[in-house]
Design an enzyme around this catalytic site. Structure first.
Site, short mmCIF file in Angstrom:
data_model
loop_
_atom_site.label_atom_id
_atom_site.label_comp_id
_atom_site.label_asym_id
_atom_site.label_seq_id
_atom_site.Cartn_x
_atom_site.Cartn_y
_atom_site.Cartn_z
N HIS A 20 101.42 90.75 -58.21
CA HIS A 20 100.41 89.78 -58.63
C HIS A 20 100.66 88.40 -58.01
O HIS A 20 99.77 87.57 -57.99
CB HIS A 20 100.43 89.68 -60.16
CG HIS A 20 99.09 89.54 -60.81
ND1 HIS A 20 97.91 89.98 -60.25
CD2 HIS A 20 98.74 89.00 -62.01
CE1 HIS A 20 96.90 89.72 -61.07
NE2 HIS A 20 97.37 89.11 -62.14
N ASN A 66 95.22 83.60 -65.24
CA ASN A 66 93.93 83.67 -65.94
C ASN A 66 93.18 82.34 -66.01
O ASN A 66 92.01 82.33 -66.35
CB ASN A 66 94.13 84.23 -67.35
CG ASN A 66 94.66 85.64 -67.32
OD1 ASN A 66 94.81 86.25 -66.27
ND2 ASN A 66 94.95 86.18 -68.49
N ASP A 91 95.83 89.12 -54.72
CA ASP A 91 96.20 90.53 -54.67
C ASP A 91 94.96 91.38 -54.99
O ASP A 91 94.07 90.94 -55.70
CB ASP A 91 97.31 90.84 -55.66
CG ASP A 91 96.95 90.52 -57.10
OD1 ASP A 91 96.82 91.47 -57.90
OD2 ASP A 91 96.78 89.33 -57.43
N ASN A 112 91.43 88.69 -63.05
CA ASN A 112 91.25 87.56 -63.97
C ASN A 112 91.32 86.19 -63.30
O ASN A 112 90.64 85.26 -63.72
CB ASN A 112 92.26 87.64 -65.12
CG ASN A 112 91.94 88.80 -66.05
OD1 ASN A 112 90.79 89.20 -66.20
ND2 ASN A 112 92.97 89.36 -66.66
#
Length: 186
Positions: A20, A66, A91, A112
């Protein structure tokens, strides 16, 4: 000409080498190549370098994935950078590991970070470089997968793809998105 390149990721040592955080890894490599250092500023680690007469502002949001849009919107406004000169490094589960795709716009695809950027910018018409991380996880294990480290085989090839990502970022800033997509998207 000014550009804002945003590497998406999560702050903290526990996330440092996770799938991530590939956006952070690419941003770190660019900073290393241009011998510049990130400073902690409002909502992001920030640095800047020049390439072929262009100013490239590089940020790593400290808002966690997020809420990445908060940092993106702040720095776009702060630096007066138009949306076409924004590039988000992200990613992507839908692409096989190491596949690199630059796009001028697109959906958030359930990511997100992209979802928050889209919400706060009010549209999805911003460039992004999608770094394929693959989808080798069992049902219900997606979060563990994206927040997990690259496996041994992936780590052997990771440097090559990070370097190619850096080349794509520099190409975006110097010859534009259309020519970069034609040259690098395969």
């Amino acid at each position: 000409m000014k550009y804002l390149v945003v590497g998406l990721g999560n702050i903290g040592a526990e996330y440092a080498n996770t799938r991530h955080n590939i956006g952070f890894m690419i941003a770190d490599r660019l900073a290393e190549k241009f011998k510049c250092t990130f400073e902690s500023e409002r909502q992001a680690f920030v640095t800047e370098f020049k390439h072929k007469g262009r100013s490239i502002h590089l940020i790593k949001p400290t808002t966690y994935m997020n809420l990445s849009g908060k940092a993106v919107r702040h720095w776009m406004n702060q630096l007066k950078i138009p949306q076409d000169n924004l590039l988000v490094l992200v990613d992507d589960l839908a692409l096989p590991f190491g596949t690199l795709r630059m796009r001028a716009k697109g959906s958030d695809a359930g990511h997100n970070g992209l979802k928050n950027i889209q919400e706060l910018l009010g549209n999805n018409k911003y460039p992004r470089l999608r770094f394929g991380i693959g989808d080798s996880f069992s049902k219900g294990k997606q979060i563990d997968y994206v927040l997990g480290d690259f496996d041994k085989k992936e780590q052997e090839e990771l440097e090559i793809f990070i370097e190619k990502s850096c080349d794509m970022v520099l190409s975006f800033a110097s010859i534009g998105i259309q020519r970069t997509m034609t040259t690098y998207n395969n």
